[in-house]
Design a protein around this motif. Structure first.
Motif, short mmCIF file in Angstrom:
data_model
loop_
_atom_site.label_atom_id
_atom_site.label_comp_id
_atom_site.label_asym_id
_atom_site.label_seq_id
_atom_site.Cartn_x
_atom_site.Cartn_y
_atom_site.Cartn_z
N ARG A 1 4.40 7.26 3.45
CA ARG A 1 5.82 6.89 3.52
C ARG A 1 6.66 7.84 2.67
N GLY A 2 7.50 8.60 3.31
CA GLY A 2 8.43 9.45 2.57
C GLY A 2 9.61 8.64 2.09
N SER A 3 10.44 9.20 1.22
CA SER A 3 11.61 8.46 0.74
C SER A 3 12.57 8.23 1.91
N GLY A 4 13.10 7.03 1.99
CA GLY A 4 14.05 6.71 3.05
C GLY A 4 13.40 6.40 4.38
N THR A 5 12.07 6.43 4.44
CA THR A 5 11.39 6.12 5.69
C THR A 5 11.18 4.61 5.80
N SER A 6 11.14 4.12 7.04
CA SER A 6 10.95 2.69 7.26
C SER A 6 9.55 2.24 6.84
N PHE A 7 9.43 0.94 6.54
CA PHE A 7 8.11 0.38 6.24
C PHE A 7 7.26 0.30 7.52
N VAL A 8 7.93 -0.03 8.61
CA VAL A 8 7.21 -0.20 9.88
C VAL A 8 7.96 0.56 10.96
N PHE A 55 13.30 -8.58 7.86
CA PHE A 55 12.41 -7.41 7.86
C PHE A 55 13.11 -6.27 8.60
N ASP A 56 14.12 -5.70 7.92
CA ASP A 56 14.98 -4.73 8.61
C ASP A 56 14.64 -3.28 8.26
N GLN A 57 13.59 -3.08 7.45
CA GLN A 57 13.17 -1.71 7.17
C GLN A 57 12.24 -1.25 8.28
N LEU A 58 12.81 -1.22 9.49
CA LEU A 58 12.03 -1.03 10.71
C LEU A 58 12.72 0.02 11.56
N SER A 59 11.93 0.94 12.12
CA SER A 59 12.53 1.85 13.10
C SER A 59 11.90 1.57 14.45
N VAL A 60 12.75 1.53 15.48
CA VAL A 60 12.30 1.20 16.83
C VAL A 60 12.60 2.38 17.74
N GLY A 61 11.57 2.90 18.39
CA GLY A 61 11.72 4.06 19.26
C GLY A 61 12.46 3.72 20.55
N SER A 120 0.82 -1.22 0.00
CA SER A 120 0.00 0.00 0.00
C SER A 120 0.86 1.28 0.00
N ARG A 121 2.18 1.12 -0.12
CA ARG A 121 3.11 2.26 -0.16
C ARG A 121 2.91 3.23 1.00
N THR A 122 2.82 2.65 2.19
CA THR A 122 2.63 3.45 3.40
C THR A 122 3.63 2.98 4.46
N THR A 123 3.62 3.65 5.62
CA THR A 123 4.35 3.18 6.79
C THR A 123 3.34 2.82 7.88
N LEU A 124 3.51 1.65 8.50
CA LEU A 124 2.63 1.23 9.59
C LEU A 124 3.33 1.54 10.91
N VAL A 125 2.64 2.29 11.78
CA VAL A 125 3.21 2.69 13.06
C VAL A 125 2.46 1.96 14.18
#
Ligand code: CO
Ligand code: CO
Ligand code: CO
Length: 347
Positions: free
Chosen positions: A337-344, A279-285, A243-248
Motif C-alpha cells: 500500500r503506497g501513501s494515498g492508496t485505497s485499502f481495498v 468503508f470508503d477507502q475503496l477504489s472501484v474499477g 497488515s498495512r497492505t491493499t487487498l485487490v
C-alpha cells in the motif's frame, strides 16, 4: 400468527450495530487488564480474542448472537451456531465448548418453536464436536439467539488479520449475497431455490475449509478472517489496515449466491448501506458492475473464510478445498500500500 422473522426489526443485517458506532464506542478504550498472555484482543479488530494458557496452548474466545433471519426455527438455530463457531475457525482454532445466549419477548414464540431453535443449534454444535455447557436467557422485545464459544489453538499457529503480504493470493470459501437474499425473502422477492441456496451456505460450518488450510505447511496461511456483518469489503479493510497492505479483488472471480446479483439493487440491507458509508477507502474499477459493488458491501451471516495465502501454495489449496466440496475460489491478491492508496481495490 407472528412469523419468527417478525420478531426482528431488520431483515438481512443479523447484527444491527454498525461499524461507525463501534468505532465511536471503542475509541481510546484501554484494556481492562494488562497481561502478556493476551495474544489478540479487541484493539486489532480480529475475529476472536486469543489468550495463551501454556507454551503450546491458547484459548480462543468469541461471542455472536442475532435476530431471526429465517422463519424456520430449526434452521435459524443451525445458522446461529455455524455463525458463532466461525470466528474460532477464522483464528485457526478448534471450537470446544459453547454457552447459549437467548433473548425472548414476553409474548414470544411458542415453547415448541424455541425448542426447535435450540435443537438446530445443538445439532450444529454436535456436528462441530463442540460441547454445550450452559447458557443465559433474558427478556427482550426481539428474539435473539447465539453462542459464546471457546476454542483452542497453538499460540504459534494463530491466524490474525495482520499477516497478509504483498504477492499473497486471496481465497474465499463461500459465495456472497446472504444479506441480500434474506432481505429479498422478507419482502417476497426471492424464489424458494434462491433462499434454499442461501440457507445451505449459511448452515455450512467453516470447519472443513479451516481444517484443510490448517493442514498446509506452517506459514502458508498468512492471514484469515471470516466474512460477516461488514461484508467482503469491510472485513478485507480490517485485514488491509492490520497488515498495512491493499487487498485487490477481481470482481468476475467472486462466487455469488444464485439470484443475488439480480436481487442486489432492490434488496441491500441497511447494514450494507452503512458499510458503504463507513468503508470508503475503496477504489472501484470501471468494469465493476453496480450489482457486484453492492454484493461486496452486503452484510453476510455465517459467511466464508477469506485466506491470504503464500502464492506458491494457492492453486493447490484451492484444488484441495474444491475436492473436499468447499466452494472456494481464488478471488484476488495482496499489494503493497503506497501513501494515498485505497485499502481495498475492486477491479
Ligand atoms: Co469474524
Ligand atoms: Co464475530
Ligand atoms: Co439492518
Amino acid at each position: 400468527m407472528k412469523k419468527l422473522t417478525d420478531y426482528a426489526d431488520c431483515a438481512g443485517c443479523a447484527s444491527k450495530f454498525q461499524a461507525a458506532d463501534l468505532d465511536l464506542i471503542m475509541e481510546g478504550l484501554q484494556p481492562a487488564h494488562v497481561d502478556d498472555r493476551i495474544l489478540v484482543d479487541f484493539r486489532t479488530s480480529d475475529d476472536a480474542g486469543v489468550y495463551r494458557w501454556s507454551a503450546d496452548s491458547a484459548l480462543v474466545h468469541t461471542v455472536d448472537f442475532f435476530t431471526p433471519i429465517v422463519d424456520d426455527p430449526y434452521i435459524y438455530g443451525q445458522i446461529a451456531a455455524a455463525n458463532a463457531l466461525s470466528d474460532v475457525y477464522a483464528m485457526g482454532g478448534e471450537p470446544r465448548t459453547a454457552l447459549a445466549i437467548v433473548a425472548l419477548p414476553k409474548d414470544g414464540p411458542a415453547p415448541e418453536t424455541v425448542r426447535e431453535i435450540f435443537r438446530g443449534g445443538s445439532d450444529k454444535l454436535r456436528e462441530a464436536g463442540v460441547a454445550l455447557l450452559g447458557g443465559h436467557t433474558v427478556t427482550d422485545p426481539e428474539v435473539k439467539f447465539g453462542y459464546a464459544v471457546t476454542g483452542q489453538v497453538h499460540p504459534a499457529r494463530v491466524w490474525t488479520n495482520a499477516g497478509a503480504r504483498p504477492g499473497d493470493v486471496l481465497i474465499l470459501t463461500k459465495p456472497l449475497g446472504t444479506g441480500i437474499v434474506v432481505r429479498a425473502t422478507k419482502f417476497g422477492r426471492s424464489t424458494d431455490t434462491q433462499l434454499a441456496s442461501a440457507i445451505t451456505s449459511m448452515v455450512t460450518l467453516n470447519s472443513a475449509a479451516a481444517a484443510i488450510a490448517a493442514s498446509e505447511t506452517a506459514g502458508t496461511i498468512r492471514a484469515c478472517t471470516d466474512i460477516t456483518g461488514f461484508g467482503l469489503i469491510g472485513h478485507a479493510t480490517e485485514v488491509a489496515v492490520a497488515s498495512r497492505t491493499t487487498l485487490v479483488f477481481n470482481s468476475s472471480q467472486l462466487p455469488l449466491l444464485p439470484g443475488s446479483a439480480e436481487l442486489a439493487a432492490l434488496n441491500l440491507p441497511c447494514g450494507g448501506r452503512s458499510n458503504i458509508r463507513h468503508f470508503d477507502q475503496l477504489s472501484v474499477g470501471p468494469d465493476v458492475t453496480p450489482e457486484l459493488s453492492l454484493l461486496c458491501m452486503d452484510p453476510q451471516t455465517s459467511g466464508g473464510l477469506l485466506f491470504s495465502v503464500a502464492p506458491e501454495s494457492a492453486a493447490r489449496l484451492v484444488d484441495r478445498l474444491v475436492a473436499a466440496g468447499v466452494p472456494a475460489a481464488a478471488v484476488g491478491h495482496v499489494e503493497a500500500r503506497g501513501s494515498g492508496t485505497s485499502f481495498v481495490s475492486l477491479v
